[in-house]
Design an enzyme around this catalytic site. Structure first.
Site, PDB file in Angstrom:
ATOM      1  N   LYS A   1       0.848  -1.199   0.000  1.00 53.83           N
ATOM      2  CA  LYS A   1       0.000   0.000   0.000  1.00 53.83           C
ATOM      3  C   LYS A   1       0.887   1.255   0.000  1.00 53.83           C
ATOM      4  O   LYS A   1       0.672   2.173  -0.788  1.00 53.83           O
ATOM      5  CB  LYS A   1      -0.886  -0.004   1.239  1.00 53.83           C
ATOM      6  CG  LYS A   1      -1.546   1.332   1.562  1.00 53.83           C
ATOM      7  CD  LYS A   1      -2.424   1.279   2.780  1.00 53.83           C
ATOM      8  CE  LYS A   1      -1.717   1.496   4.073  1.00 53.83           C
ATOM      9  NZ  LYS A   1      -1.402   2.864   4.453  1.00 53.83           N
ATOM     10  N   ASN A   2       1.889   1.260   0.878  1.00 54.03           N
ATOM     11  CA  ASN A   2       2.663   2.490   1.072  1.00 54.03           C
ATOM     12  C   ASN A   2       3.708   2.726  -0.017  1.00 54.03           C
ATOM     13  O   ASN A   2       4.377   3.750  -0.026  1.00 54.03           O
ATOM     14  CB  ASN A   2       3.312   2.500   2.460  1.00 54.03           C
ATOM     15  CG  ASN A   2       2.264   2.669   3.542  1.00 54.03           C
ATOM     16  OD1 ASN A   2       1.094   2.960   3.254  1.00 54.03           O
ATOM     17  ND2 ASN A   2       2.644   2.469   4.782  1.00 54.03           N
TER      18      ASN A   2
ATOM     19  N   CYS B   1      -5.054  11.840  12.819  1.00 54.23           N
ATOM     20  CA  CYS B   1      -5.774  10.567  12.844  1.00 54.23           C
ATOM     21  C   CYS B   1      -5.602  10.001  14.246  1.00 54.23           C
ATOM     22  O   CYS B   1      -5.011  10.617  15.122  1.00 54.23           O
ATOM     23  CB  CYS B   1      -5.236   9.617  11.779  1.00 54.23           C
ATOM     24  SG  CYS B   1      -3.621   8.977  12.164  1.00 54.23           S
TER      25      CYS B   1
ATOM     26  N   ARG C   1      -0.117  14.218  13.117  1.00 49.86           N
ATOM     27  CA  ARG C   1       0.311  14.011  11.726  1.00 49.86           C
ATOM     28  C   ARG C   1       0.498  15.329  10.956  1.00 49.86           C
ATOM     29  O   ARG C   1      -0.083  15.565   9.924  1.00 49.86           O
ATOM     30  CB  ARG C   1      -0.660  13.099  10.981  1.00 49.86           C
ATOM     31  CG  ARG C   1      -1.067  11.829  11.663  1.00 49.86           C
ATOM     32  CD  ARG C   1       0.038  10.818  11.835  1.00 49.86           C
ATOM     33  NE  ARG C   1       0.519  10.255  10.600  1.00 49.86           N
ATOM     34  CZ  ARG C   1      -0.042   9.230   9.956  1.00 49.86           C
ATOM     35  NH1 ARG C   1      -1.149   8.704  10.410  1.00 49.86           N
ATOM     36  NH2 ARG C   1       0.482   8.762   8.837  1.00 49.86           N
TER      37      ARG C   1
ATOM     38  N   ASP D   1       4.912   0.546  12.195  1.00 51.72           N
ATOM     39  CA  ASP D   1       3.712  -0.124  11.662  1.00 51.72           C
ATOM     40  C   ASP D   1       3.636  -1.589  12.084  1.00 51.72           C
ATOM     41  O   ASP D   1       2.652  -2.260  11.788  1.00 51.72           O
ATOM     42  CB  ASP D   1       3.684  -0.044  10.133  1.00 51.72           C
ATOM     43  CG  ASP D   1       3.428   1.368   9.663  1.00 51.72           C
ATOM     44  OD1 ASP D   1       3.576   1.635   8.461  1.00 51.72           O
ATOM     45  OD2 ASP D   1       3.105   2.221  10.505  1.00 51.72           O
TER      46      ASP D   1
ATOM     47  N   ARG E   1      -8.472  -0.866   4.788  1.00 51.73           N
ATOM     48  CA  ARG E   1      -7.663   0.170   4.138  1.00 51.73           C
ATOM     49  C   ARG E   1      -6.313  -0.391   3.719  1.00 51.73           C
ATOM     50  O   ARG E   1      -5.718   0.076   2.748  1.00 51.73           O
ATOM     51  CB  ARG E   1      -7.443   1.348   5.100  1.00 51.73           C
ATOM     52  CG  ARG E   1      -8.696   2.081   5.488  1.00 51.73           C
ATOM     53  CD  ARG E   1      -8.376   3.347   6.216  1.00 51.73           C
ATOM     54  NE  ARG E   1      -7.305   4.048   5.529  1.00 51.73           N
ATOM     55  CZ  ARG E   1      -6.619   5.064   6.074  1.00 51.73           C
ATOM     56  NH1 ARG E   1      -6.896   5.446   7.294  1.00 51.73           N
ATOM     57  NH2 ARG E   1      -5.673   5.669   5.407  1.00 51.73           N
TER      58      ARG E   1
HETATM   59  C1  EPZ Z   1       4.137   6.978   6.561  1.00 56.30           C
HETATM   60  O1  EPZ Z   1       3.328   7.979   7.160  1.00 56.30           O
HETATM   61  C2  EPZ Z   1       3.255   5.751   6.422  1.00 56.30           C
HETATM   62  N1  EPZ Z   1       2.138   6.059   5.520  1.00 56.30           N
HETATM   63  C3  EPZ Z   1       2.747   5.308   7.788  1.00 56.30           C
HETATM   64  O2  EPZ Z   1       2.012   4.111   7.602  1.00 56.30           O
HETATM   65  C4  EPZ Z   1       3.952   5.006   8.676  1.00 56.30           C
HETATM   66  O3  EPZ Z   1       3.483   4.665   9.972  1.00 56.30           O
HETATM   67  C5  EPZ Z   1       4.862   6.252   8.749  1.00 56.30           C
HETATM   68  O4  EPZ Z   1       5.243   6.658   7.416  1.00 56.30           O
HETATM   69  C6  EPZ Z   1       6.132   5.986   9.547  1.00 56.30           C
HETATM   70  O5  EPZ Z   1       6.822   4.920   8.987  1.00 56.30           O
HETATM   71  C7  EPZ Z   1       2.343   6.050   4.189  1.00 56.30           C
HETATM   72  O6  EPZ Z   1       3.439   5.805   3.715  1.00 56.30           O
HETATM   73  C8  EPZ Z   1       1.157   6.348   3.333  1.00 56.30           C
HETATM   74  P1  EPZ Z   1       6.113  10.339   8.686  1.00 56.30           P
HETATM   75  P2  EPZ Z   1       3.868   9.514   7.217  1.00 56.30           P
HETATM   76  O7  EPZ Z   1       5.966  11.620   7.968  1.00 56.30           O
HETATM   77  O8  EPZ Z   1       4.708   9.786   6.042  1.00 56.30           O
HETATM   78  C9  EPZ Z   1       6.238  13.653  12.053  1.00 56.30           C
HETATM   79  C10 EPZ Z   1       0.228   2.667   7.833  1.00 56.30           C
HETATM   80  O9  EPZ Z   1      -0.108   2.034   8.833  1.00 56.30           O
HETATM   81  N2  EPZ Z   1       6.061  14.633  10.970  1.00 56.30           N
HETATM   82  O10 EPZ Z   1       7.275   9.474   8.367  1.00 56.30           O
HETATM   83  O11 EPZ Z   1       2.691  10.377   7.468  1.00 56.30           O
HETATM   84  C11 EPZ Z   1       5.037  12.737  12.239  1.00 56.30           C
HETATM   85  O12 EPZ Z   1       4.059  13.350  13.067  1.00 56.30           O
HETATM   86  C12 EPZ Z   1       0.620   4.115   7.946  1.00 56.30           C
HETATM   87  O13 EPZ Z   1       0.332   2.169   6.682  1.00 56.30           O
HETATM   88  C13 EPZ Z   1       6.089  15.989  11.278  1.00 56.30           C
HETATM   89  O14 EPZ Z   1       6.229  16.371  12.437  1.00 56.30           O
HETATM   90  O15 EPZ Z   1       4.779   9.481   8.502  1.00 56.30           O
HETATM   91  C14 EPZ Z   1       5.660  11.520  12.874  1.00 56.30           C
HETATM   92  O16 EPZ Z   1       5.802  11.751  14.264  1.00 56.30           O
HETATM   93  C15 EPZ Z   1       0.321   4.652   9.312  1.00 56.30           C
HETATM   94  N3  EPZ Z   1       5.958  16.896  10.271  1.00 56.30           N
HETATM   95  C16 EPZ Z   1       7.043  11.439  12.225  1.00 56.30           C
HETATM   96  O17 EPZ Z   1       7.287  12.755  11.677  1.00 56.30           O
HETATM   97  C17 EPZ Z   1       5.818  16.509   8.958  1.00 56.30           C
HETATM   98  O18 EPZ Z   1       5.723  17.386   8.074  1.00 56.30           O
HETATM   99  C18 EPZ Z   1       7.165  10.427  11.092  1.00 56.30           C
HETATM  100  O19 EPZ Z   1       6.041  10.631  10.255  1.00 56.30           O
HETATM  101  C19 EPZ Z   1       5.782  15.126   8.672  1.00 56.30           C
HETATM  102  C20 EPZ Z   1       5.925  14.201   9.681  1.00 56.30           C
END
Ligand code: EPZ
Length: 418
Positions: A22-23, A117, A122, A305, A398
């Site tokens: 998916k990702n 979420c 996020r 995850d 999902r």
């Molecule tokens: C991706 O989400 C994945 N989703 C998530 O999978 C996964 O849990 C996550 O990466 C971490 O591996 C997809 O790829 C579609 P991040 P993402 O930006 O990109 C903070 C699932 O179960 N952050 O790497 O949204 C954020 O709050 C889903 O398939 C900021 O502060 O995660 C988090 O604490 C759930 N500012 C950390 O960084 C930003 O602009 C990592 O988040 C962006 C992120």
């Protein structure tokens, strides 16, 4: 709303084939915006989130055709809209992945703020700061992000912390920027490597994906390519944990062992037998599960995850274990449901869980709160004594393709109740 009913006690035995990731599919489908022409995606998983991003691209004007199961053709040539509407974005946060491609291709994008979420706020501040570094003007009004740039100009971008979709958004945006860009402290997930490889097949010039420093030499345009989606490493890990928890013996086929070193190492530490082959993994559960400690980290660390699924395994381990969730601020919601099943878990300051192993879990009616929490409750149902009923399984739909069919074929007593 559908529910999943599981009668626990079966040991999973046999073979299961992993679906496309998916990702990986989500950013790759979003990258169609960058190209005039038809892109053929194969090994696309049949998931709610894939349908959501297809609807979003079609709303923008792209043509999406399902040529056969798992084969999706997307033509971005006809895109005539630059606005991703709230009612589509709210269904799936990853819709933010159209922001970078839209502003790179059309010089203008309007995308609803994705909002938070269950697992955390996020924010997308790093996505926006990166686009500003490339010369875009960003405004946020009435819940919408608006990004404008005559043409993005290559620059250095430094991420405060690794962000998966932030790295993907900006890697896509910089492919059409003028000049060179460097993304520092970039995320290193396999899905990012897959996206870079696909963009390079389309004519982009990206180096360093999979490391913390990614360089992109901007080009004037990209061309179509045929893209195969990589296997889902989190689905792989989920079946590995299910096999171990049920003391089963499962051959997981069509996976990529090189993408799940962290999961393999931790599962072996719990006493499971894990044998890796070129594109498959065999997991044989042990009678006693050893307690281990886990800290979630950006790739190649242990994936957040997989945290919920491992927590379920630790609830029946032979001692005490600690789980430190360092990526998201609220990713222990599943613990409350596991407690209702007789687990012994205590949470301190939000991101540390202490788990004392119990002899067995008891079946109970439980509620899924997010995608991976639903997987942890399915595994709990498989090992609990009695009949477990899981509600709100739309969370699971999902990100897991036909999971009850795959588990039934492995001998689980599981069915969907509509
Ligand atoms: C991706 O989400 C994945 N989703 C998530 O999978 C996964 O849990 C996550 O990466 C971490 O591996 C997809 O790829 C579609 P991040 P993402 O930006 O990109 C903070 C699932 O179960 N952050 O790497 O949204 C954020 O709050 C889903 O398939 C900021 O502060 O995660 C988090 O604490 C759930 N500012 C950390 O960084 C930003 O602009 C990592 O988040 C962006 C992120």
């Amino acid at each position: 709303m559908d529910k999943i009913q599981i009668i626990g006690g079966s040991k999973l035995q046999g073979e299961v084939t992993i679906s496309g990731a998916k990702n990986a599919a989500l950013p790759l489908i979003a990258s169609s915006i960058l190209v005039n022409g038809k892109i053929n995606f194969t090994n696309v998983p049949d998931l709610m989130d894939i349908r959501s991003i297809r609807l979003l691209l079609e709303d923008l004007g792209a043509e999406c055709n399902v040529l056969s199961p798992g084969c999706l053709e997307v033509d971005g040539s006809a895109i005539h809209k630059i606005e991703a509407q709230y009612d589509l974005v709210r269904k799936m946060r990853a819709s933010i992945l159209v922001l970078g491609p839209l502003v790179a291709k059309f010089g203008h994008a309007k995308v609803s703020m994705p909002g938070g979420c269950a697992i955390g706020a996020r924010p997308v501040n790093m996505h926006l700061a990166g686009l500003e570094a490339l010369g875009a003007t960003i405004s946020i009004e009435h819940g919408y992000i608006e990004a404008k740039a005559d043409r993005l100009i290559g620059n250095e971008i430094y991420f405060d912390m690794p962000t998966v979709t932030g790295t993907e958004n900006l890697m896509m945006a910089t492919t059409l920027a003028k000049g060179k860009s460097i993304l520092r402290n970039a995320a290193r997930e396999p899905e990012i490597v897959a996206l870079a490889q696909a963009l390079n097949q389309m004519g982009a010039k990206i180096e360093g994906a999979g490391t913390a420093i990614i360089t992109v030499e901007g080009v004037d345009k990209l061309h179509p390519a045929d893209i195969k989606i990589i296997p889902d490493r989190i689905e792989t890990g989920t079946f590995m944990v299910a096999a171990a928890a049920t003391e089963g013996d499962v051959l997981i086929k069509g996976c990529e062992p090189d993408h799940i070193g962290g999961i393999i190492s931790k599962l072996k530490a719990t006493g499971a037998l894990v044998e890796t082959f070129k594109e498959s993994i065999r997991v044989k559960g042990s009678r006693t599960v050893k307690s281990i400690d886990i800290k979630t980290l950006p790739y190649p660390g242990f994936p957040t995850d997989m945290q919920a699924q491992f927590m379920t395994l630790m609830t029946i381990a032979n001692g005490n274990s600690m789980i430190h969730e360092s990526v998201f601020e609220n990713r222990f919601i599943h613990a409350n449901e596991l407690l209702r099943m007789g687990a012994d878990i205590s949470i301190t300051n939000g991101n540390l869980a202490s788990i004392r192993g119990v002899k067995e879990l008891q079946a109970a009616p439980v509620m899924a709160s997010d995608l991976r929490a639903s997987a942890s409750l399915v595994i709990a149902g498989l090992i609990a004594k009695g009949t477990t009923l899981i509600s709100r399984v739309y969370h699971m739909d999902r990100g897991y393709e036909a999971i009850e069919k795959k588990l039934s074929l492995l001998g689980a007593d599981i069915k969907r109740i509509t």
